[in-house]
Design a protein around this motif. Structure first.
Motif, short mmCIF file in Angstrom:
data_model
loop_
_atom_site.label_atom_id
_atom_site.label_comp_id
_atom_site.label_asym_id
_atom_site.label_seq_id
_atom_site.Cartn_x
_atom_site.Cartn_y
_atom_site.Cartn_z
N TRP A 378 0.92 -1.21 0.04
CA TRP A 378 -0.10 0.38 0.34
C TRP A 378 0.75 1.40 0.28
O TRP A 378 0.38 2.24 -0.74
CB TRP A 378 -1.03 0.05 1.32
N ALA A 379 2.29 1.30 1.08
CA ALA A 379 2.80 1.95 0.83
C ALA A 379 3.84 2.96 -0.89
O ALA A 379 4.21 3.95 -1.34
CB ALA A 379 3.80 2.15 1.29
N LEU A 380 4.04 1.56 -1.12
CA LEU A 380 5.12 1.31 -2.11
C LEU A 380 4.05 2.23 -3.05
O LEU A 380 4.25 2.85 -4.76
CB LEU A 380 5.25 -0.17 -3.00
N THR A 381 2.35 1.81 -3.45
CA THR A 381 1.30 2.13 -4.82
C THR A 381 1.07 3.49 -4.05
O THR A 381 -0.15 4.19 -4.95
CB THR A 381 0.05 0.41 -4.76
N ALA A 382 1.43 4.06 -3.20
CA ALA A 382 0.75 5.50 -2.88
C ALA A 382 -0.65 5.56 -2.44
O ALA A 382 -1.97 6.30 -3.04
CB ALA A 382 0.95 6.29 -3.80
N SER A 383 -0.72 3.94 -1.44
CA SER A 383 -2.44 4.08 -1.82
C SER A 383 -2.69 4.74 0.04
O SER A 383 -2.01 5.01 0.55
CB SER A 383 -2.66 2.63 -1.43
N PRO A 384 -3.73 5.01 0.10
CA PRO A 384 -4.43 5.27 1.14
C PRO A 384 -4.33 4.84 2.32
O PRO A 384 -4.57 3.12 1.87
CB PRO A 384 -6.14 5.67 0.86
N LEU A 385 -3.84 4.73 3.35
CA LEU A 385 -3.53 4.12 4.66
C LEU A 385 -4.70 4.03 5.56
O LEU A 385 -4.52 4.93 6.75
CB LEU A 385 -2.44 4.58 4.74
N LEU A 386 -5.93 3.57 5.12
CA LEU A 386 -7.02 3.48 6.62
C LEU A 386 -7.10 1.91 6.95
O LEU A 386 -7.70 1.06 6.43
CB LEU A 386 -8.32 4.00 4.98
N ALA A 387 -6.36 2.36 8.28
CA ALA A 387 -6.53 0.55 9.03
C ALA A 387 -8.15 0.58 9.08
O ALA A 387 -8.92 1.82 9.05
CB ALA A 387 -6.09 1.34 10.57
N GLY A 388 -8.29 -0.40 8.94
CA GLY A 388 -9.89 -1.51 9.38
C GLY A 388 -9.77 -2.56 10.41
O GLY A 388 -10.32 -2.82 10.62
N ASN A 389 -8.94 -1.69 11.43
CA ASN A 389 -8.79 -2.99 12.78
C ASN A 389 -9.67 -2.41 14.00
O ASN A 389 -9.61 -1.24 14.18
CB ASN A 389 -7.88 -3.59 12.72
N ASP A 390 -9.09 -3.08 14.74
CA ASP A 390 -9.47 -2.67 15.82
C ASP A 390 -8.28 -1.93 16.98
O ASP A 390 -7.63 -2.43 17.97
CB ASP A 390 -10.21 -3.56 17.20
N ILE A 391 -8.28 -0.59 16.50
CA ILE A 391 -7.15 -0.06 17.12
C ILE A 391 -6.91 0.17 18.76
O ILE A 391 -5.67 0.64 19.33
CB ILE A 391 -7.56 1.52 16.34
N ARG A 392 -8.12 -0.15 19.33
CA ARG A 392 -8.01 -0.55 20.48
C ARG A 392 -7.78 -1.05 21.51
O ARG A 392 -6.80 -1.10 22.70
CB ARG A 392 -10.13 -0.24 21.47
N ASN A 393 -7.60 -2.09 20.81
CA ASN A 393 -6.81 -3.81 20.86
C ASN A 393 -5.89 -4.37 20.06
O ASN A 393 -6.22 -5.26 19.35
CB ASN A 393 -7.76 -4.62 21.37
N MET A 394 -4.22 -4.02 20.11
CA MET A 394 -3.44 -4.26 18.51
C MET A 394 -2.81 -4.55 19.92
O MET A 394 -2.27 -4.07 20.44
CB MET A 394 -3.44 -3.02 18.26
N THR A 395 -2.50 -5.98 18.93
CA THR A 395 -0.76 -6.65 19.39
C THR A 395 0.05 -5.85 19.04
O THR A 395 0.54 -4.86 18.28
CB THR A 395 -0.84 -7.79 19.11
N PRO A 396 1.01 -5.55 19.68
CA PRO A 396 2.66 -5.22 19.31
C PRO A 396 3.06 -5.28 18.28
O PRO A 396 3.62 -4.24 18.39
CB PRO A 396 3.74 -5.97 20.43
N VAL A 397 3.12 -6.25 17.53
CA VAL A 397 3.31 -6.70 16.00
C VAL A 397 2.47 -5.65 15.06
O VAL A 397 3.10 -5.02 14.29
CB VAL A 397 3.07 -8.39 15.52
#
Ligand code: GLA
Length: 503
Positions: A378-397
């Motif tokens: 997504w970064a190499l293709t200059a694509s929008p970075l819209l996270a789609g996960n639960d930001i409240r509970n993210m693992t360190p990875v």
């Protein structure tokens, strides 16, 4: 004929068909011909509206053709009848969308998610919509937004129709505490299913999941974030909620009054009335309406890449446009979406971006290596970075993937170039020129086993010009020897470097 008489004539034909269908059913019940119109309850929307399914079936021997109508979709299907059993397929699907049996005077069937007994009685007609003549084309002036690809979060991939005010506030809090906001993820976007009903003046309200959208926007703004919302050019959204058809300016003003900063405008529901040739003027209508709304609102087109959107997306005021169908949280879907967007590369640039759909990073069905590749591509293709996960509970990875600032910097590079791949067996090399003369390069291992990958100066057209190189995932400097650098890449993993040049 004017639209009213067309409607009248259609209704007469409908009544005739219903009568005929009943005739066929009653007279040929023993032959079990299921031709006719059937109705079944549909889903109950969060705004209290009750949907219904209308199955318009035509049986010819064992062949079955059908039109399935709900409040927001008209879906043609084909299938078969064997004895009392029938099956209906959509497009090239191999699994039936609807399968069931004629039981007495009822059709008992299963759709993808529910089993419904259908009374054998004709349904009421759905409202019909006038085909509003689309406006003549003109160039909508730029809103000056999205100089780099938009970054933020969207509710759909994980929360789907379960999104609500509390979740959005929690996500906004977590965008700040996790460091996402400071890394550039500023848009908090509510996708479909927030909608209520229109009042007597036609103003669209929210449903009970969002008691006060203005208060929510104030809250999100107080966190240094921006709020996004969703609608459709059709009368209904993809999830069948009321949408902006014939209320474009009114809705744009409502969004502005609430303090909305981003609109995703999704085609689905417009298919009930329009064809792809109407895409550009209908997107233009909302582009103009947003400019007149009195607020700076970023404009995201979502029409799955149809009608060569990359050629006119910027002309209708779009800041980004989807290039593909919906992403799912699996490797094949993620790769399909990024590869489908390759031909659109020349159209990406500051202010207007190709959008291969939102991120699935952290939603649990890809490996960490695959999520690193997802982020890198997504970064190499200059694509929008819209996270789609639960930001409240993210693992360190997951946090380390979404918050990899070196990779984010590649996405957000001011030059705004979209990389395209060069394929060599299982290896795909994507190179993106950056504004300071450096090149970001990613080699993806598409194969099922670990392999070694070599990045050559000559492949990057940088013979003798490499000054230094940095691995954007190990965060270590690496050295080109004899004009190349070799490393091990796991299956579905990526080697991503920033290669700086001598002048
Ligand atoms: C479409 C879009 C998705 C999402 C849903 C909501 O499928 O492509 O991104 O917005 O509609 O109903």
């Amino acid at each position: 004929m004017n639209p009213k008489s067309v409607r009248l004539a259609m209704n007469v034909i409908r009544v005739f068909l219903l009568t005929t269908a009943f005739g066929i059913f009653t007279s040929t019940a023993r032959a079990q011909n299921i031709t006719g119109k059937w109705t079944a309850p549909g889903k109950v929307l969060d705004n209290g509206e009750k949907d219904r399914q209308e199955l318009d079936l035509h049986q010819d021997g064992t062949k079955l053709t059908a039109t399935i109508t709900t409040i927001g979709h008209i879906t043609p299907m084909t299938g078969s009848v064997t004895g009392t059993h029938f099956e209906l397929f959509q497009g090239k699907d191999t699994k039936p969308r609807i399968a069931g049996d004629l039981v007495g005077r009822e059709l008992h069937f299963t759709t993808s998610n529910q089993q419904i007994a259908v009374p054998a009685k004709p349904g009421d007609d759905y409202p019909t919509f006038d085909h509003m003549t689309p406006p003549a084309l003109h160039d909508v002036p730029s809103n000056g937004l999205a100089k780099t690809p938009p970054m933020g979060w969207n509710s759909w991939n994980l929360f789907n129709n379960r999104v609500n005010d509390e979740i959005v506030r929690g996500i906004a809090d977590a965008m700040v505490t996790s460091g996402m906001r400071d890394a550039g993820y500023v848009y908090v976007n509510i996708d479909d299913t927030w909608e209520g009903v229109r009042d007597a003046q036609g103003n669209l309200g929210t449903n009970s999941k969002f008691p006060d959208m203005k208060a929510l926007a104030d809250y999100v703004h107080s966190k240094g974030l921006k709020l996004g919302i969703y609608s459709s050019p059709g009368p209904r959204t993809c999830a069948e909620y009321p949408a902006s058809y014939q209320h474009e300016e009114q809705d744009a003003k409502t969004f502005a009054a609430w303090g909305i900063d981003y609109l995703k405008y999704d085609w689905c529901g417009a298919r009930m009335i329009y064809t792809d040739k109407d895409l550009q003027p209908l997107y233009q209508l909302m582009g103009d309406a947003l400019l007149k709304s009195g607020r700076s609102i970023l404009y995201s087109l979502c029409e799955y890449g149809n009608g060569k959107v990359e050629e006119w997306g910027a002309k209708v005021g779009g800041n980004l446009w989807r290039t593909t169908g919906d992403i799912s949280d699996n490797w094949a879907s993620m790769i399909r979406n990024i590869e489908l967007q390759v031909p659109t590369a020349p159209y990406a640039g500051p202010g207007h971006w190709n959008d291969p759909d939102m991120l699935e990073i952290g939603n649990g069905h890809m490996t960490d290596d695959e999520y690193r590749t997802h982020m890198s591509l997504w970064a190499l293709t200059a694509s929008p970075l819209l996270a789609g996960n639960d930001i409240r509970n993210m693992t360190p990875v997951i946090k380390s993937i979404l918050l990899n600032r070196e990779v984010i910097a590649v996405d957000q590079d001011a030059l705004g170039k979209q990389a395209t791949p060069v394929k060599n067996g299982d290896l795909e090399t994507w190179a993106k020129p950056l504004s300071d003369g450096a090149v970001a390069v990613g080699i993806v291992n598409m194969g099922a086993t670990e392999t070694t990958a070599t990045i050559k100066e000559s492949d990057l057209k940088l013979n003798g010009k490499v000054k230094s190189a940095h691995d954007l995932w190990s965060h270590q400097p690496v050295t080109f020897k004899n004009g190349e650098y070799t490393a091990t890449v796991p299956s579905h993993g990526v080697l991503m470097l920033r290669v700086s040049t001598k002048n």
